[in-house]
Design an enzyme around this catalytic site. Structure first.
Site, PDB file in Angstrom:
ATOM      1  N   SER A   1       4.477   2.469   8.077  1.00 56.07           N
ATOM      2  CA  SER A   1       4.000   1.479   7.112  1.00 56.07           C
ATOM      3  C   SER A   1       5.158   0.829   6.358  1.00 56.07           C
ATOM      4  O   SER A   1       6.090   1.504   5.926  1.00 56.07           O
ATOM      5  CB  SER A   1       3.069   2.135   6.097  1.00 56.07           C
ATOM      6  OG  SER A   1       1.792   2.349   6.632  1.00 56.07           O
TER       7      SER A   1
ATOM      8  N   ASP B   1      -0.115  -7.578   1.490  1.00 54.90           N
ATOM      9  CA  ASP B   1       0.392  -6.206   1.511  1.00 54.90           C
ATOM     10  C   ASP B   1       1.916  -6.145   1.520  1.00 54.90           C
ATOM     11  O   ASP B   1       2.515  -5.438   2.315  1.00 54.90           O
ATOM     12  CB  ASP B   1      -0.169  -5.454   2.727  1.00 54.90           C
ATOM     13  CG  ASP B   1       0.094  -3.950   2.641  1.00 54.90           C
ATOM     14  OD1 ASP B   1      -0.149  -3.370   1.575  1.00 54.90           O
ATOM     15  OD2 ASP B   1       0.564  -3.375   3.644  1.00 54.90           O
TER      16      ASP B   1
ATOM     17  N   HIS C   1       0.811  -1.217   0.000  1.00 53.76           N
ATOM     18  CA  HIS C   1       0.000   0.000   0.000  1.00 53.76           C
ATOM     19  C   HIS C   1       0.845   1.266   0.000  1.00 53.76           C
ATOM     20  O   HIS C   1       0.319   2.363  -0.188  1.00 53.76           O
ATOM     21  CB  HIS C   1      -0.988   0.001   1.179  1.00 53.76           C
ATOM     22  CG  HIS C   1      -0.390   0.359   2.510  1.00 53.76           C
ATOM     23  ND1 HIS C   1       0.077  -0.583   3.400  1.00 53.76           N
ATOM     24  CD2 HIS C   1      -0.180   1.559   3.092  1.00 53.76           C
ATOM     25  CE1 HIS C   1       0.527   0.026   4.486  1.00 53.76           C
ATOM     26  NE2 HIS C   1       0.389   1.319   4.325  1.00 53.76           N
TER      27      HIS C   1
END
Length: 466
Positions: A398, A317, A261
């Site tokens: 992230s 992901d 992402h």
């Protein structure tokens, strides 16, 4: 997508020289015949509406978008239509261009055409640079940065005005290819000097006070894996975290694991990466104190640009990149091991850059559990419960690695509700599992196995290497 919930805190990131403080100084410092900077053409960029950008960022945060620190502005500049050429000596010429974007905390640049002939170099430095000033603020690029895509994205330089300077042998000046198409205006504070400008404007620190510096006792026995983690920019305006990972050949391939992402899922995006290593505070700020929530003093004089996309999959992901250039020995990097076994772990360790600030460490002392992304029933992700008063993760974390107690990567951060103010089950995050990513979507471009086990040894876990 770190954040599922919460509000956007101030993004900041401090960045240094392309490989180390360059030995080369700007031409005017060493050649008195070269014109002073005030004689060099300056391109003034359009005004930036910071209030509008920050309002957009609040919406981005609610959507779980990765943090943005700069506004990209399109230009069309080459040495043929911009700047000033001058002679350095009988054999060498120099081209210079000033670029100014009012109230920018820092600037960085995207060249969609870059080819430097042998013996040439490009420096990018603050217009305020002095001969005896900090050389870590000078970015240096050469023919070593030529690549198959013919593009280059640069590290930031602090301040609102930068100088782009190219020196090439006169005989090969015709081989130079340089097309600047993006000027990225930092409106948040990216780097220690840029952050001081942000503080002068009333901005506060960048990551939550509950977070723990990697030089604190929690990191003492994990100094190796700490060296595998880097923060990076995408397209000069967005930021995430990732880590070097080992493979069964133990050949120090520059495999860099991050989150799908984060958007490094195309050739162009992968090429735009600038990774910053060893960005951490020099001392342990006591967690849960104002000092821990304030800006740190991390030095970011170590970075590299460019990568190739190897594999990616939204299901767990993950994205695996291969950084374009070999590790600089001065960076003292570590290639972390991994564990792809289908199991939970009695605890876990996260190393990351919350809000893209100095590197932090978060510990979980409870067992991981299988979940689907978002918290439902499933097995694609690991749910990790953080300690009640310890470190968490934040936007910018992230893509950061999750390690087993044996210091092997078992996942990368997708997101979650954790924050310094979160309690109970909300003080948790979800990581895409290496186990799931190993087979991924069943092709080389969607799984880890072909890259991290190139000899098809069948290993289910390996350790890291220096």
């Amino acid at each position: 997508m770190k954040r599922l919930y919460g509000s956007l805190a101030l993004l900041s990131l401090s960045i240094g020289a392309a490989i180390a403080a360059p030995a080369t100084l700007p031409a005017a410092f060493e050649h008195p015949n070269v014109s002073s900077l005030d004689k060099v053409a300056v391109r003034i960029m359009p005004a930036v509406n910071v209030d509008k950008l920050k309002a957009e960022d609040r919406l981005r945060d609610k959507r779980g978008d990765i943090p943005r620190f700069a506004l990209p502005m399109t230009v069309d500049m080459t040495p043929l239509n911009s700047g000033v050429w001058e002679d350095l000596d009988a054999d060498t010429v120099v081209w210079r261009q000033r670029i100014r974007s009012e109230k920018a905390m820092s600037l960085n640049f995207g060249f969609t055409q870059y080819h430097m002939p042998a013996g040439g170099r490009m420096l990018i430095y603050p217009a305020t640079q002095e001969k005896g000033g900090d050389r870590d603020l000078i970015r240096e690029y050469s023919d070593r940065d030529n690549n198959e895509l013919g593009q280059l994205w640069t590290a930031i330089v602090p301040g609102q005005e930068a100088v782009i300077e190219v020196v090439v042998p006169r005989a090969s000046a015709g081989q130079l290819k340089l097309h600047l198409t993006k000027v990225n205006h930092d409106y948040v504070g990216f780097g220690p000097l840029a952050r001081r400008l942000a503080e002068a404007s009333g901005e506060k620190g960048v990551s939550g006070s509950c977070n723990v510096d990697v030089v604190c006792p929690d990191g003492a026995s994990r100094s190796d894996i700490i060296r595998s983690v880097g923060v990076y920019s995408k397209n000069g305006s967005l930021a995430c975290t990732g880590s070097l990972v080992n493979n069964t050949a133990n050949n120090k391939k520059m495999y860099f694991l991050t989150a799908h992402h984060c958007g490094m899922t195309t050739t162009a995006a992968a090429n735009s990466i600038v990774v910053y290593w060893n960005y951490q505070n020099s001392t342990c700020r006591a967690p849960n104190t104002p000092a821990s929530g304030a800006n740190g003093n991390g030095s970011l004089a170590q970075n590299q640009s460019g990568s190739t996309l190897r594999a990616t999959s939204a299901n767990s992901d993950f994205t695996l990149l291969e950084l374009r250039t070999a590790a600089n020995p001065a960076f003292n990097l570590f290639w972390a091991g991994w564990d792809r076994r289908n199991q939970n772990f009695p605890g876990a360790v996260a190393i990351h850059h919350p809000n893209v600030a100095e590197k932090r460490i978060s510990l979980s002392t409870t067992s991981t559990s299988f979940v689907a992304w978002g918290g439902g029933a499933g097995t694609t992700h690991l749910n990790v419960q953080w300690q009640p008063t310890g470190g968490v993760t934040e936007p910018g974390s992230s893509g950061s690695p999750l390690y087993s107690p044996e210091k092997r990567v078992i996942g990368q951060l997708h997101g979650g509700p954790s924050s310094c103010s979160a309690t109970g089950t909300n003080r948790s995050d979800q990581y895409g599992r290496v186990f799931t990513s190993w087979t991924g979507g069943g092709t080389n471009a969607t799984r880890l196995s072909n890259w991290l086990d190139p000899g098809a040894t069948g290993a289910t876990f390996i350790n890291g290497i220096n």
